[in-house]
Write a protein that holds these residues in place. Structure first.
Motif, short mmCIF file in Angstrom:
data_model
loop_
_atom_site.label_atom_id
_atom_site.label_comp_id
_atom_site.label_asym_id
_atom_site.label_seq_id
_atom_site.Cartn_x
_atom_site.Cartn_y
_atom_site.Cartn_z
N ILE A 246 -5.99 7.78 6.36
CA ILE A 246 -7.33 7.50 5.80
C ILE A 246 -7.24 7.27 4.29
N PHE A 247 -8.31 6.71 3.77
CA PHE A 247 -8.47 6.49 2.32
C PHE A 247 -7.36 5.60 1.76
N ILE A 248 -6.90 4.62 2.51
CA ILE A 248 -5.79 3.80 2.02
C ILE A 248 -6.33 2.63 1.19
N SER A 249 -6.03 2.69 -0.10
CA SER A 249 -6.51 1.66 -1.03
C SER A 249 -5.84 0.33 -0.72
N ALA A 250 -6.63 -0.72 -0.69
CA ALA A 250 -6.13 -2.08 -0.44
C ALA A 250 -5.43 -2.17 0.92
N ALA B 284 -4.62 16.10 6.07
CA ALA B 284 -3.50 16.19 5.12
C ALA B 284 -3.80 15.40 3.86
N GLY B 285 -4.33 16.11 2.83
CA GLY B 285 -4.66 15.45 1.57
C GLY B 285 -3.65 15.87 0.51
N SER B 286 -4.01 16.88 -0.30
CA SER B 286 -3.06 17.38 -1.30
C SER B 286 -1.79 17.87 -0.62
N ASP B 287 -1.96 18.42 0.58
CA ASP B 287 -0.82 18.98 1.32
C ASP B 287 -0.25 17.92 2.26
N GLY C 193 -3.19 12.89 -6.55
CA GLY C 193 -3.11 14.32 -6.89
C GLY C 193 -4.23 14.68 -7.84
N THR C 194 -5.09 15.60 -7.40
CA THR C 194 -6.23 16.02 -8.22
C THR C 194 -5.74 16.69 -9.51
N THR C 195 -6.68 16.94 -10.40
CA THR C 195 -6.34 17.64 -11.64
C THR C 195 -5.70 19.00 -11.33
N THR D 193 0.85 -1.19 0.00
CA THR D 193 0.00 0.00 0.00
C THR D 193 0.88 1.23 0.00
N MET D 194 0.27 2.39 -0.22
CA MET D 194 0.96 3.65 0.04
C MET D 194 0.10 4.49 0.97
N CYS D 195 0.69 4.83 2.11
CA CYS D 195 -0.08 5.51 3.16
C CYS D 195 0.40 6.95 3.35
N LEU D 196 -0.25 7.87 2.64
CA LEU D 196 0.10 9.29 2.76
C LEU D 196 -0.99 10.05 3.50
N THR D 197 -2.23 9.84 3.07
CA THR D 197 -3.32 10.73 3.43
C THR D 197 -3.73 10.59 4.90
N GLU D 198 -3.97 11.75 5.52
CA GLU D 198 -4.52 11.80 6.89
C GLU D 198 -5.74 12.72 6.83
N ALA E 167 -1.97 20.17 -12.45
CA ALA E 167 -1.80 21.36 -13.28
C ALA E 167 -0.79 22.32 -12.66
N LEU E 168 -0.85 22.46 -11.33
CA LEU E 168 0.14 23.31 -10.64
C LEU E 168 1.55 22.75 -10.84
N ASP E 169 1.66 21.42 -10.73
CA ASP E 169 2.95 20.77 -10.91
C ASP E 169 3.47 21.04 -12.34
N ARG F 75 -14.59 7.95 -11.67
CA ARG F 75 -14.60 9.30 -11.11
C ARG F 75 -13.43 9.55 -10.15
N ILE F 76 -13.02 8.50 -9.44
CA ILE F 76 -11.94 8.67 -8.45
C ILE F 76 -10.61 9.02 -9.12
N THR F 77 -10.44 8.61 -10.38
CA THR F 77 -9.12 8.79 -10.99
C THR F 77 -8.76 10.28 -11.15
C1 LIG Z 1 -11.13 5.98 -3.12
C2 LIG Z 1 -9.90 6.68 -2.68
C3 LIG Z 1 -8.69 5.99 -2.65
C4 LIG Z 1 -7.54 6.62 -2.18
N1 LIG Z 1 -6.37 5.90 -2.07
C5 LIG Z 1 -5.32 6.46 -1.41
C6 LIG Z 1 -4.17 5.67 -1.05
O1 LIG Z 1 -4.07 4.50 -1.39
N2 LIG Z 1 -3.19 6.27 -0.33
C7 LIG Z 1 -3.25 7.57 0.06
O2 LIG Z 1 -2.34 8.04 0.73
N3 LIG Z 1 -4.32 8.34 -0.28
C8 LIG Z 1 -5.34 7.82 -0.99
N4 LIG Z 1 -6.44 8.58 -1.30
C9 LIG Z 1 -6.45 9.99 -0.96
C10 LIG Z 1 -6.34 10.90 -2.18
O3 LIG Z 1 -5.07 10.83 -2.73
C11 LIG Z 1 -6.73 12.32 -1.73
O4 LIG Z 1 -8.14 12.29 -1.46
C12 LIG Z 1 -6.41 13.36 -2.76
O5 LIG Z 1 -5.01 13.50 -2.89
C13 LIG Z 1 -6.99 14.74 -2.45
O6 LIG Z 1 -6.84 15.08 -1.10
P1 LIG Z 1 -8.13 15.56 -0.28
O7 LIG Z 1 -9.20 14.59 -0.50
O8 LIG Z 1 -7.73 15.82 1.12
O9 LIG Z 1 -8.56 16.92 -0.95
P2 LIG Z 1 -7.95 18.38 -0.65
O10 LIG Z 1 -6.48 18.33 -0.68
O11 LIG Z 1 -8.60 18.91 0.57
O12 LIG Z 1 -8.45 19.19 -1.91
C14 LIG Z 1 -9.78 19.72 -2.05
C15 LIG Z 1 -9.84 20.55 -3.33
O13 LIG Z 1 -8.91 21.66 -3.22
C16 LIG Z 1 -8.02 21.66 -4.34
N5 LIG Z 1 -6.71 22.14 -3.90
C17 LIG Z 1 -6.05 21.84 -2.77
N6 LIG Z 1 -4.89 22.51 -2.73
C18 LIG Z 1 -4.81 23.23 -3.86
C19 LIG Z 1 -3.85 24.14 -4.41
N7 LIG Z 1 -2.72 24.44 -3.79
N8 LIG Z 1 -4.11 24.72 -5.63
C20 LIG Z 1 -5.25 24.42 -6.29
N9 LIG Z 1 -6.19 23.58 -5.81
C21 LIG Z 1 -5.97 22.99 -4.62
C22 LIG Z 1 -7.97 20.21 -4.83
O14 LIG Z 1 -7.61 20.13 -6.19
C23 LIG Z 1 -9.43 19.79 -4.58
O15 LIG Z 1 -10.21 20.19 -5.66
C24 LIG Z 1 -7.59 7.98 -1.80
C25 LIG Z 1 -8.80 8.68 -1.88
C26 LIG Z 1 -9.94 8.04 -2.27
C27 LIG Z 1 -11.24 8.80 -2.27
#
Ligand SMILES: Cc1cc2nc3c(=O)[nH]c(=O)nc-3n(C[C@H](O)[C@H](O)[C@H](O)COP(=O)(O)OP(=O)(O)OC[C@H]3O[C@@H](n4cnc5c(N)ncnc54)[C@H](O)[C@@H]3O)c2cc1C
Length: 583
Positions: A192-196, A166-169, A433-435, A158-163, A439-441, A426-428
């Motif tokens: 949280i959200f740790i796949s598999a 702490a999502g994108s950040d 890292g969201t779209t 697995t890869m465990c980053l998200t808390e 894009a910022l990267d 939809r999750i992809t």
């Molecule tokens: C089904 C599922 C499986 C997952 N699997 C894993 C996994 O295996 N391991 C793991 O570690 N994580 C996993 N994740 C977590 C996933 O990677 C995060 O949900 C994702 O990175 C976004 O973080 P967040 O949900 O906290 O959203 P946030 O970071 O809170 O973002 C919310 C919104 O703000 C935008 N945003 C945030 N910061 C900026 C910025 N600086 N500039 C512009 N826009 C910004 C984002 O694009 C988004 O639209 C999973 C999530 C789901 C739902």
């Protein structure tokens, strides 16, 4: 449902000429066209027989009871067959029991399995990322402890980053790691959200966890990486447990877990505070794999839509009956239905070519005999990775939606079997890292950050493709040359505006990513058209030229809207008053 083997072969052999590619890397004694075809055929047989039949059932989801996650019917059995035939070690290091095939083979396997069943394919997919990070950054001892079982597939990763906060950040992560006298660490925190993260398919799960040591600096500079096995090396249970699994919109067959680390035993990977760098090995590979998910699931949806469009009879064609013996004509005769289907084809095949081109770049970065070629590949790879991830998931999702549209109201009904693809896909657009983050990267780091070197490296390839197309497709060649100039100009303009106002980067970023993505696909559609012209089966080849023309005429013009949006600047976003955002 047919697997897209014929089109994958066309991409690999005719468009991207993998045989020449491997010859240039000096790998042709090890891999050739026959081996590629064999892997495609065998993977396809496995996916059709074992994965596709359990895709719909997987939609009923995983169950958590007493800390144990049970995967949907058939998932465990399919995984057992997968590992018994050696698929898990396809690209792994030979020293640890892998078959050491080049990375593109992993992409082929992933595509074919994912088209059949995305949720299932994520289990071995996560392991591949874990294997990549440990291979590159693990100590000799860690590699010999963990890699052999990951490569047989007995264990998954697995890869465990998200808390929760702490999502994108990722730099906000709080999970703690404290050093013990025996050199191990105790890991405490919630991911949280740790796949598999927990499941019943393997004997052990190897978690790669990001955490910080007590005196670590703030942000990403203070993040370290740890291996935390679910079962300790002495066979006892480690202090990591699954607190919850998420109810989701799609990929129900893949468990998405809250993992509680309660002073679990962990082993530091590499050096303290370097975790983000190591995790990027995993994330870059994973980003490409997620882009490929976009293409693969879009293909599965398209397969159903194209079949349906030939069978469904509604109204007569505008130019008169096409099936006079029937009560109405098949809907495939209506121009708008053709628009739906051809847009899907244009996205899928252009996207597939981008993915396998990127796979070639990955292989060039490690196997190219000369330094210049390796450097050029790295520049292009860095530049194209955020594009491949974000564009192919956004467009893959659009494509699956268009498949539903092709079915009309029936597409909305579960029985038709197409709406699951939209929910799964939809999750992809979000994970890895969201779209917005991709894009910022792209704009911040990959374009402005290296003074346009990646853009230039891909731009040189683009001009070479334009030269190749000069005789057979002069219109496409002209268009590519014009876009090459515009792309450089737009990039300079964003750079100039960013010097005045840093918000300009964020304001232009997603439009820049889409603009770049459509241009990149135009390059590959030109290559596809050229390969189509040469194809031994003239009808098949001509169909590729037709889709290329469709792409240039009806999809590529979207660049214009993105260009105008970028030119409008940051003011219409950042100077908007608070009231405009109230609910
Ligand atoms: C089904 C599922 C499986 C997952 N699997 C894993 C996994 O295996 N391991 C793991 O570690 N994580 C996993 N994740 C977590 C996933 O990677 C995060 O949900 C994702 O990175 C976004 O973080 P967040 O949900 O906290 O959203 P946030 O970071 O809170 O973002 C919310 C919104 O703000 C935008 N945003 C945030 N910061 C900026 C910025 N600086 N500039 C512009 N826009 C910004 C984002 O694009 C988004 O639209 C999973 C999530 C789901 C739902």
């Amino acid at each position: 449902m047919p697997s897209p083997i014929k089109d994958i072969r066309f991409t690999l052999h005719d468009v991207l000429n993998f045989s020449d590619h491997y010859a240039a890397l000096g790998l042709n004694h090890q891999v050739d066209a026959d081996l590629i075809n064999m892997v495609l055929d065998e993977a396809s047989r496995f996916a059709q027989a074992e994965l596709e039949p359990i895709n719909a059932a997987g939609d009923q989801g995983c169950v958590l009871a007493d800390g144990v996650v049970t995967t949907p019917p058939g998932f465990k059995e399919a995984y057992r067959k997968y590992i018994s035939t050696g698929w898990a070690g396809l690209c792994g290091e030979a020293e640890y029991g892998g078959q050491a095939l080049p990375e593109a083979f992993g992409f082929m396997l992933e595509e074919i399995c994912c088209t059949a069943n995305m949720a299932w394919t994520m289990y071995p997919g996560l392991s591949r990322g874990c294997i990549a990070a440990l291979s590159e950054h693990g100590s000799a001892e860690q590699k010999s402890r963990f890699l052999p079982r990951l490569l047989t597939g007995e264990w998954t990763g697995t890869m465990c980053l998200t808390e929760p906060h702490a999502g994108s950040d990722v730099g906000l992560a709080r999970t703690q790691a404290s050093l013990q006298a025996d050199g191990t660490y105790r890991i405490a925190g919630t991911k949280i959200f740790i796949s598999a993260g927990e499941h019943d398919m393997a004997d052990n799960i190897v978690h790669l966890v990001l955490a910080r040591t007590p005196d670590a600096p703030g942000g990403t500079r203070g993040i370290s990486m740890f291996v935390v096995p679910k079962i300790n090396l002495d066979g006892t249970r480690n202090a990591v447990k699954c607190g919850n699994i998420e109810e989701k919109m799609g990929i129900h067959g893949n468990s998405t877990c809250e993992l509680l680390f309660e002073d679990a035993v962990g082993y530091l990977v590499g050096e303290e505070n370097n975790g983000m760098r190591y995790m990027f090995t995993m994330m870059n590979a994973a980003r490409l794999a997620v882009g490929l998910q976009g293409v693969s699931v879009a293909q599965a949806a398209y397969n159903r839509a194209s079949e349906y469009a030939r069978e469904r009879l509604q109204m007569r064609a505008l130019s008169g009956p096409k099936a006079p013996d029937k009560v109405a004509d098949p809907i495939i005769w209506h121009p708008d239905v053709r628009r739906l289907l051809l847009t899907q084809r244009a996205i899928i095949e252009g996207g597939r070519t981008l993915v396998y081109y990127v796979a070639q770049l990955v292989e060039r970065t490690s196997h190219a005999p000369d330094e210049d070629s390796r450097e050029n590949a790295q520049l292009q790879l860095d530049f194209l990775t955020p594009i491949a991830k974000a564009l192919l998931t956004e467009l893959g999702f659009e494509s699956a939606n268009l498949a539903v549209q092709t079915f009309g109201g029936h597409g909305f009904i579960r029985e038709a079997g197409v709406e699951q693809y939209v929910r799964d896909l939809r999750i992809t657009l979000l994970y890895e890292g969201t779209t917005g983050i991709q894009a910022l990267d792209l704009v911040g780091r990959k374009m402005l950050g290296n003074q346009g070197a990646g853009l230039q490296a891909f731009g040189d390839f683009m001009l070479a493709v334009a030269d190749e197309a000069e005789v057979e497709f002069p219109d496409m060649a002209d268009k590519l040359r014009g876009l090459h100039e515009d792309w450089a100009r737009i990039s300079m303009e964003i750079g100039g505006r960013a010097m005045q106002d840093p918000e300009e980067v964020g304001a232009a970023s997603v439009d820049y990513l889409f603009y770049s993505g459509y241009v990149v696909l135009a390059v590959f559609w030109t290559k596809i058209a050229l390969a189509g012209r040469q194809h031994e089966h003239a009808d098949y080849g001509a169909s590729k030229v037709d889709i290329a023309r469709f792409y240039f005429a009806r999809v590529l013009p979207r660049t214009r809207a993105h260009e105008l949006a970028m030119a409008s600047g940051a003011g219409n976003l950042m100077q908007v008053g608070e009231l405009a955002f109230t609910a």
